[in-house]
Design a protein around this motif. Structure first.
Motif, PDB file in Angstrom:
ATOM      1  N   GLY A  20       1.455  -0.262   1.933  1.00  0.00           N
ATOM      2  CA  GLY A  20       2.682   0.294   1.389  1.00  0.00           C
ATOM      3  C   GLY A  20       2.946   1.695   1.915  1.00  0.00           C
ATOM      4  N   GLU A  21       3.751   2.444   1.173  1.00  0.00           N
ATOM      5  CA  GLU A  21       4.203   3.754   1.644  1.00  0.00           C
ATOM      6  C   GLU A  21       3.308   4.883   1.139  1.00  0.00           C
ATOM      7  N   ALA A  22       3.333   5.077  -0.168  1.00  0.00           N
ATOM      8  CA  ALA A  22       2.638   6.226  -0.769  1.00  0.00           C
ATOM      9  C   ALA A  22       2.537   5.989  -2.265  1.00  0.00           C
ATOM     10  N   PRO A  23       1.598   6.638  -2.929  1.00  0.00           N
ATOM     11  CA  PRO A  23       1.518   6.501  -4.384  1.00  0.00           C
ATOM     12  C   PRO A  23       2.781   7.044  -5.056  1.00  0.00           C
ATOM     13  N   GLY A  24       3.189   6.381  -6.133  1.00  0.00           N
ATOM     14  CA  GLY A  24       4.237   6.907  -6.998  1.00  0.00           C
ATOM     15  C   GLY A  24       3.592   7.550  -8.219  1.00  0.00           C
ATOM     16  N   GLU A  53       0.784   5.388  -9.852  1.00  0.00           N
ATOM     17  CA  GLU A  53      -0.391   5.316  -8.993  1.00  0.00           C
ATOM     18  C   GLU A  53      -1.136   6.646  -8.986  1.00  0.00           C
ATOM     19  N   PRO A  91      -3.475   1.766  -6.279  1.00  0.00           N
ATOM     20  CA  PRO A  91      -2.223   1.457  -5.588  1.00  0.00           C
ATOM     21  C   PRO A  91      -1.398   0.404  -6.326  1.00  0.00           C
ATOM     22  N   ASN A 146      -2.067   2.256   1.194  1.00  0.00           N
ATOM     23  CA  ASN A 146      -0.816   2.927   1.518  1.00  0.00           C
ATOM     24  C   ASN A 146      -1.016   3.789   2.754  1.00  0.00           C
ATOM     25  N   HIS A 153       9.797  -3.656   1.407  1.00  0.00           N
ATOM     26  CA  HIS A 153       9.003  -3.069   0.327  1.00  0.00           C
ATOM     27  C   HIS A 153       9.421  -3.708  -0.998  1.00  0.00           C
TER      28      HIS A 153
END
Ligand code: URA
Length: 196
Positions: free
Chosen positions: A48-52, A55, A61, A88, A162
């Motif tokens: 994926g992209e990055a933690p939100g 996360e 993740p 990520n 995504h």
């Protein structure tokens, strides 16, 4: 999966080094680093992209709304979440969930490269634009590139949307499912029948 191959220990060692990482400014704002998790011996790696926010809070993740959809996608493919590996591009949360900056991606990518070298998955499925561009900078956007297989470090990569995008765009779920079937095809598999 072979026991004693050292993969769990090597991934744990990487996670420890990620937790101490100060290669970019995001370390200043993180609550928890999110190295990724799953079966070290899996054949499938999702990126994926990055933690939100969720996360960052849990250090895991894809535990928020997008994560619930990702889990449904994995289940539809015939796997449980614990049977794949989920990582990520960025291991620390960008403030306000903004898109990662190129310098952050460049700083963090070596961690993902180390993880991929340890896991040695048979196929990688990238989720959205950020991991696609991280692995293939010359790629067009995900809308054009989804489902288009390429090799990265000799590993086949299937880019798809995504899950956050799927939550906002119901119509993208169908092409995404086609992409996930391509991921399975790399393993010589077809999806299980629904309900089984
Ligand atoms: N979105 C991502 O790209 N990664 C996560 O871990 C959660 C949400």
């Amino acid at each position: 999966p072979p026991a004693g191959d050292g993969k769990p220990e090597r991934l744990a060692d990487l996670a420890g080094r990620i937790a101490a990482c100060t290669r970019c400014g995001l370390c200043a704002g993180r609550r928890n680093p999110v190295p990724g998790e799953g079966d070290p011996d899996t054949r499938i790696l999702f990126i994926g992209e990055a933690p939100g926010a969720d996360e960052d809070q849990q250090g895991r993740p894809f535990v928020g709304a997008a994560g619930q959809l990702l889990e449904r996608m994995i289940l539809a493919m015939g796997f449980r979440r614990e049977q794949v590996f989920i990582a990520n591009v960025l291991k620390c949360r960008p403030p306000g969930n903004r898109t990662p900056e190129p310098g952050e991606v460049a700083a963090c990518l070596p961690w993902l490269e180390h993880q991929v070298a340890v896991i040695a998955p048979a196929v990688i499925c990238t989720l959205g634009n950020t991991p696609l561009k991280a692995l293939r900078p010359e790629a067009a956007g995900i809308t054009r590139e989804r489902g288009r297989r390429f090799l990265w470090r000799d590993i086949p990569v299937i880019p798809t949307f995504h899950p956050s995008y799927l939550l906002r765009n119901e119509a993208a779920k169908k092409p995404c499912w086609e992409d996930l079937k391509l991921v399975l095809a790399e393993l010589g598999l077809t999806p299980p029948r629904r309900g089984s």
